[in-house]
Design an enzyme around this catalytic site. Structure first.
Site, PDB file in Angstrom:
ATOM      1  N   ARG A 127       0.822  -1.211   0.000  1.00 47.26           N
ATOM      2  CA  ARG A 127       0.000   0.000   0.000  1.00 47.26           C
ATOM      3  C   ARG A 127       0.856   1.261   0.000  1.00 47.26           C
ATOM      4  O   ARG A 127       0.545   2.227  -0.676  1.00 47.26           O
ATOM      5  CB  ARG A 127      -0.968  -0.032   1.184  1.00 47.26           C
ATOM      6  CG  ARG A 127      -2.047  -1.076   0.951  1.00 47.26           C
ATOM      7  CD  ARG A 127      -3.046  -1.222   2.081  1.00 47.26           C
ATOM      8  NE  ARG A 127      -4.149  -2.066   1.602  1.00 47.26           N
ATOM      9  CZ  ARG A 127      -5.221  -2.386   2.311  1.00 47.26           C
ATOM     10  NH1 ARG A 127      -5.362  -1.940   3.538  1.00 47.26           N
ATOM     11  NH2 ARG A 127      -6.165  -3.153   1.793  1.00 47.26           N
ATOM     12  N   TYR A 133      -6.488   0.006  -7.063  1.00 43.65           N
ATOM     13  CA  TYR A 133      -5.846  -1.283  -6.746  1.00 43.65           C
ATOM     14  C   TYR A 133      -5.125  -1.266  -5.389  1.00 43.65           C
ATOM     15  O   TYR A 133      -4.882  -0.223  -4.844  1.00 43.65           O
ATOM     16  CB  TYR A 133      -4.983  -1.822  -7.893  1.00 43.65           C
ATOM     17  CG  TYR A 133      -3.747  -1.102  -8.368  1.00 43.65           C
ATOM     18  CD1 TYR A 133      -3.076  -0.133  -7.646  1.00 43.65           C
ATOM     19  CD2 TYR A 133      -3.202  -1.465  -9.612  1.00 43.65           C
ATOM     20  CE1 TYR A 133      -1.926   0.442  -8.129  1.00 43.65           C
ATOM     21  CE2 TYR A 133      -2.046  -0.877 -10.104  1.00 43.65           C
ATOM     22  CZ  TYR A 133      -1.410   0.071  -9.354  1.00 43.65           C
ATOM     23  OH  TYR A 133      -0.266   0.642  -9.828  1.00 43.65           O
ATOM     24  N   GLU A 134      -4.862  -2.417  -4.888  1.00 44.48           N
ATOM     25  CA  GLU A 134      -4.260  -2.579  -3.552  1.00 44.48           C
ATOM     26  C   GLU A 134      -5.172  -1.986  -2.471  1.00 44.48           C
ATOM     27  O   GLU A 134      -4.698  -1.470  -1.454  1.00 44.48           O
ATOM     28  CB  GLU A 134      -2.875  -1.935  -3.549  1.00 44.48           C
ATOM     29  CG  GLU A 134      -1.893  -2.560  -2.593  1.00 44.48           C
ATOM     30  CD  GLU A 134      -1.707  -4.059  -2.797  1.00 44.48           C
ATOM     31  OE1 GLU A 134      -1.512  -4.504  -3.952  1.00 44.48           O
ATOM     32  OE2 GLU A 134      -1.777  -4.789  -1.805  1.00 44.48           O
ATOM     33  N   GLY A 135      -6.493  -2.102  -2.683  1.00 43.39           N
ATOM     34  CA  GLY A 135      -7.460  -1.572  -1.719  1.00 43.39           C
ATOM     35  C   GLY A 135      -7.912  -0.182  -2.120  1.00 43.39           C
ATOM     36  O   GLY A 135      -7.109   0.747  -2.091  1.00 43.39           O
TER      37      GLY A 135
END
Lengths: 593, 593
Positions: free
Chosen positions: A297, A434-436
Site C-alpha cells: 500500500r 488497486y491494492e485496496g
C-alpha cells in the site's frame, strides 16, 4: 513526449532533514550507510530511470502487452531495460543479505522506487510485485521455499505476482473460491484469478505466483484462505525452471491506462491442477496478505507521488516553452508568466513535495518499526499502521488532481494523446483502486487505526505535529507566524475531530463508514502541511550554510507557504464534513437513488 | 455499456420550481408555452436520447471518425441518428420563427440539450456548434447571409462550425494569422485552423464554417480580426450546395476522449483561397465571438452536467447489481449498502442536481436578459454575464470529480474500458479546456464580471441568496436550521471576500490572477448550495400536495442537506485560499520551478 530528471535536490533534502537518515543509520548500527551513500545511489538510479525507462513510457502506452498462445509478449524494449535493471543490481537493494540482497533501509528503497515509477509506472509495477512476493516469502515461507525461490526473486532473475482477486472476490476476499487439493507434498490449485499484474511475460526464465486458495476442509469466509506459491515453470531437481505448470494467462484486460503493464486473467488448473506449495500455515492466507499490505500500500501511494512528479516536470517544461499572451511592453510571453498557470504549477510542486516528505518519512518509520529496540518498535509500529492508509489513500487521490493539472496547463494540447499528458492522467487513475480502494483505506484508517486503539496512535502523531507548530513560532517572520497559526488551528481541529468521533461513533455504528473518506483526506492534507512546515523550518535553518543551494531553500519556503494557503484549508473543510456526520448518506434508501 | 434515462422528474421540478417557467412564459406573453409543454418536449427528446443516441455513445468511442481523402467519415450510425434528430425537428427548437425555428425559450433548449449531451456528447457537439453559428448569423449577419444560410442551419439540413484557434493562437486570439483578401463581393480566405469540432462529416449536404481572419489593412492584435462565413460547398444560383470550396480537413486529432466528435485541422486556401463572406463589419470578429460565447460557454458547462448525470446513472446501476460484502445476518449485499459507496453516489447525485439547478436558472436568465422590458434586461444582463463563467468553469471542473467517482464506484472494473465508466471520465476531460479554459473563465469572472462593476452584479446575487437564507429560517426543522446557518455563513463570507478583493486588488495588480480560480470555485459551490437550498424549500412546500411524488420530494431534501454538509464547506475553504492572497504564486521566479 516528456523527459524526466530525478528530483535529486528534494530527495536528498527530505532524506537528510526530515527522515534524519544519518541519525537513523547510526542508531541502527548500519556501517557505511549514510545520506551520502543514499545520494550516490539515487543519482545512479536516476540515470537508468531517465535514460532507459523514461523513454519507454510512451512506448508501453502505445504498444502495450499482447497475448499470443497464452503467452504474454511485453512491450518491445522492456526486456532489455529489465535486464539492465537486474544487471545493475537494482532488484537486490533492500533484500536480506543471506539471499543476495543488499539489506539497505526501506526508505532508501522507497526513494529509488519513486524514480522507477516516475520514469515508467507500467514497467516498474513488475519489480514492485516481485518485492511483495519476496516479503511474503521472507515473513512466512519455510526455509525450503525460501532457499528455492528467494535468491532468484531478489536478484530479479525471476519475478513474482500476487493472485488475490477473483471475478466475485474483489475488495471482499471472503468470497475467494479457488481450490487447493493436497497431493503429496504439494497441492493441486484450480481457479481463475483476475487483475493479475504482470501475471506473465517473457523477460525472465520464471514467474512465481503467490495465490490465495481454499483447502478442502477450510472454514468459510476469510478464515479459510491459504497462501500458495505456484511457479510458472516447476523447478527441476537442480532448482532450475523445468516443466510448464498448469497456470496460464488466458486473457489481457483492455485498460484506461498502464498499458505497458499486462493485467492478466490467470487460469489455474485447466489440465488437472497447477502444482502449488503451501506458504506458512493453512488458513492464514489473509493474515499473510495483510503482512505484505503495509508495504504494497505504501508502494502504491508512492506511485501517486511518482506520477505527480513526472506530470509536474512535463507541465513546467511546457509552460516555459508555450508562448501565449502579451506582456505590458508588447512582447510575447511564455504561459508560465500567467498568474493562474503559476498557481497550477505551484499547486503541483507543493503537492508533490508534500507527498515526497510523507512517503519517505512513512517508509523510514517502517524501518524503525523493525528495529531491535522494543521501545522504538512499540512507537513506530502503530505509527506505520496509521500512516499507511494515508499514504495509500490520500496520495493516490491527490495524484488524480495533480496529473489533471498537467493536462490543464497544456490546454487543448493536453487532450491530444501525442502530448503525453493524457497518459499520466490515465495511468494515475488505477492508483486509488488497486491494492485496496480509497474507501477500503479510509475504513481501515478510521476503524482499525483510530477507533480501535481509542485514538492513541493519532494522538501521538498530533503531539509530534504540535512540536513542529511550536517550533514555527520561534522563527520571527510573517510567513512563519502564518504557518504557525494555520497549522496550529488544523492540528487542534484534528484533536477535536478525534474526540468527537470517539464520542459519537459509539452510539452511531454507521457514522464511521459515512465520514471515513473525509477523515482520511483531512489527515492527508494535514500531514502534508505538517511535513512541509517542518521542511520550511529546516530550510530556514540551513539558509546560508552552504549545504544546499540557497535558491533551493528559498523555493522550499515558498512551496511550504503556498501549501499552507492552498491546501491546508482543505483539512478544515474535510473536518467540517466529518463533523456534519453526513447523515444524509444513512437516511437515504437504495430506491431513492 | 450503460443505459440512459432522461432525468424527467428533476428536470420538471427545476423548470417549475426554480426557473418558475410558467410565470416566465406568462410574463413574456408566450402563448401555449408552459411547463406542461416543456414536460412533453423533454419526454419526447428523452426517447430519442435514450433509444437512438445513447447506444451509439460507445460506438463513437471505439470507432471514432476517420479521415479519407480529406473527407471525414463519421462513426457508423451517426448519420442515421442525425437524420432522426433533424426529421423530428429537434434542431429547430429555439431558432427564430422567420427562419423556420420554433422560437421556444432558451431554458427549454437547454433542458433538451442536456439530454443529447448525456446520451452522446461526441454526437451532440455537432448540433451544439450549429447553434453557435446560428446565433452569430442572427446577431451579426446581413439579411442576405441570413436568408442564404439560416433556414438550413436551423432545420439541421446543414451544420455549422467555429474556426477560431490556430497553432499559435489558442487562448490568445490576438495571434490569429489567417488572412482574408477582398475579391469582388467575397474574400479569399487562407490559413490553418486547429481544434475544429465537426469540421467535416458526411451527414449533411453542406457544412458552414465561421472563420476568424484578418483583412489586409487590419490593425494588429484582437482589434484586427474579422468574422467570415465559408461554406464547404459554395452555394449555386439557387442557394443549393454546388462547387467544393477551397477548405478541407487535412488531419484529425488523436484525442483522450470524445472520439465520436471529429476534431479537425482545417486548411483554408490551399488552392488560391477559400471563398468567404464577411459577417457584419470588418475588424469586429472578436466582439462577435464574445456575443456567441455566453451561449457556447453555458453549453459547455451544461455538458459538465450531462456527463455527470450519465456517470451517476451508471454508478447507481452498478452499485445496485454488484454483490460484495456480507450483511450482519450473513447474507451477501450489493455495494450500494456500503456507507462509503452511498457517500459517493450522494456526492454524484447532489452535485448533479446542483448543476442542473444552476444550468437551467442561468439559461432562463438568458431568456430574461433578452426581454422587451428594459428594467428586466438591465437586471438580467449582468446576471447572465456573472453566472456564465461559473456555469462554464465550475460545472466543468466539478464534472471531472463526478465522472471520476463513477470510475471509483466500479472499483477495478472502472479501469477496464469495456465497462464504459472510463469513457465518460475521458470524454469529460475536454470540458474545462475548450471554449475557454477554467483559467480564462476565472479571470473573466473576477475581472470583467466583478472588479469592473465594483462588485455590483455579485452584490445583487448575494442579496437574492440572502432572501433564500431568510426563507430557510422560517421552516421549523433541524435540517432547515442547519441549512440556514451554513448558507448564511457562506453568503456572508462571499460578501466579505468581495469587499476584500475590491479593496486589495487596487494596490496589487497580480492578486486577481493568483486567486481567480479559487474565487470562481468558491462561487460555484455557493451557487449550488443556494439553489439546492431553494429546492429544499420548494420540496418542503410541495410535500403532500400531490404534484410530485413524495418520495422524490423527500429525496430532494436529503440531497440538499448532503450538499450543505459535503460541498458547501468547500466554498469556505476556497474563500480562505482567496484571502490568503496566494502570494507564493507571485513570489516565485520562473527558474525556481
Amino acid at each position: 513526449m516528456s523527459t524526466y530528471t530525478a528530483p535529486y535536490a528534494d530527495a536528498n533534502f527530505v532524506i537528510k532533514e526530515l527522515v534524519k537518515f544519518d541519525q537513523y543509520c547510526s542508531d541502527a548500527g548500519l556501517e557505511e550507510v549514510n545520506s551520502e551513500l543514499a545520494s550516490v545511489i539515487i543519482e545512479e538510479a536516476g540515470k537508468l530511470a531517465a535514460d532507459v525507462l523514461a523513454p519507454l513510457n510512451s512506448t508501453g502506452d502505445q504498444n502495450g502487452a499482447r497475448l499470443e498462445d497464452n503467452k504474454v509478449l511485453e512491450t518491445k524494449g522492456f526486456a532489455d531495460a529489465y535486464q539492465q535493471y537486474v544487471d545493475n543490481g537494482w532488484a537486490t537493494l533492500t533484500g536480506p543479505e543471506e539471499f543476495g540482497g543488499q539489506a539497505l533501509p526501506n526508505v532508501l528503497g522507497t526513494a529509488v522506487n519513486e524514480l522507477w515509477h516516475s520514469a515508467n509506472m507500467g514497467f516498474a509495477l513488475c519489480p514492485m510485485l516481485s518485492q511483495g512476493a519476496v516479503e511474503a516469502l521472507i515473513a512466512h515461507g519455510s526455509d525450503e521455499l525460501k532457499a528455492q525461490y528467494l535468491p532468484q526473486l531478489i536478484s530479479g532473475e525471476w519475478t513474482g505476482t500476487m493472485n488475490l482477486t477473483e471475478p466475485n472476490a474483489g475488495s471482499d476476499l471472503s468470497a475467494v473460491a479457488s481450490k487447493a487439493i493436497p497431493d503429496g507434498d504439494s497441492y493441486k490449485i484450480t481457479g481463475q484469478k483476475i487483475f493479475i499484474t504482470w501475471g506473465d511475460h517473457q523477460m525472465t526464465s520464471n514467474v512465481v505466483h503467490l495465490v490465495l486458495a481454499r483447502l478442502p476442509d477450510a472454514p468459510a469466509g476469510v478464515k479459510g484462505i491459504s497462501l500458495f506459491i505456484v511457479p510458472k515453470f516447476k523447478l527441476d531437481a537442480n532448482g532450475a525452471p523445468g516443466e510448464l505448470n498448469d497456470a496460464v494467462c488466458v486473457s489481457l484486460e483492455h485498460k484506461l491506462g498502464i498499458h505497458g503493464s499486462p493485467t492478466c486473467v490467470m487460469s489455474f488448473g485447466d489440465n488437472g491442477g497447477a502444482e502449488g506449495y503451501l506458504v506458512g500455515e493453512a488458513n492464514k492466507g489473509l493474515m499473510y496478505m495483510f503482512t505484505m499490505m503495509n508495504h504494497a500500500r505504501q508502494s502504491v501511494g508512492l506511485q501517486g507521488l511518482s506520477i505527480s512528479e513526472r506530470a509536474y516536470q512535463q507541465a513546467v517544461e511546457y509552460a516555459k516553452e508555450r508562448i501565449q499572451g502579451t506582456r505590458k511592453d508588447g512582447s510575447k510571453m511564455p504561459i508560465i508568466e500567467h498568474a493562474d498557470v503559476r498557481r497550477m504549477l505551484l499547486a503541483m510542486k507543493s503537492g508533490t513535495e508534500a507527498m515526497r516528505a510523507l512517503a519517505y518519512v512513512a517508509a523510514s518509520d517502517v524501518d524503525k518499526a523493525h528495529s531491535d529496540d522494543a521501545e522504538e518498535t512499540q512507537h513506530y509500529k502503530p505509527r506505520v499502521d496509521l500512516l499507511t492508509p494515508i499514504v495509500k489513500g490520500w496520495m493516490t487521490e491527490f495524484a488524480q488532481e495533480l496529473t489533471s493539472l498537467n493536462v490543464q496547463v497544456h490546454g487543448g494540447m493536453g487532450f491530444i494523446e501525442e502530448t503525453g499528458a493524457a497518459q499520466h492522467y490515465r495511468d494515475a487513475r488505477i492508483l486509488p483502486i488497486y491494492e485496496g480502494t480509497t474507501g477500503i483505506q479510509a475504513l481501515d484508517f478510521i476503524g482499525r487505526k483510530m477507533l480501535m486503539d481509542k485514538g492513541a496512535a493519532l494522538e501521538s502523531l498530533q503531539t509530534e505535529m504540535m512540536i513542529t507548530v511550536n517550533a514555527l513560532s520561534a522563527v520571527d517572520s510573517p510567513a512563519f507566524a502564518k504557518m504557525n497559526r494555520e497549522l496550529r488551528m488544523a492540528v487542534e481541529r484534528s484533536m477535536q475531530v478525534r474526540t468527537w468521533l470517539l464520542d459519537k461513533s459509539a452510539s452511531n455504528p454507521d457514522l464511521a463508514g459515512s465520514v471515513c473518506f473525509d477523515f482520511l483526506m483531512m489527515h492527508g492534507f494535514l500531514c502534508g502541511g505538517w511535513l512541509l512546515a517542518k521542511s520550511a523550518l529546516a530550510a530556514h535553518e540551513q539558509l546560508g550554510n552552504g549545504e544546499y543551494a540557497d535558491d533551493f531553500l528559498r523555493t522550499k519556503l515558498i512551496t511550504a507557504e503556498f501549501y499552507i494557503d492552498n491546501y491546508l484549508p482543505r483539512a478544515n473543510r474535510h473536518a467540517d464534513t466529518v463533523m456534519s456526520g453526513l447523515s444524509g448518506a444513512c437516511a437515504i434508501d437504495t430506491e431513492q437513488f
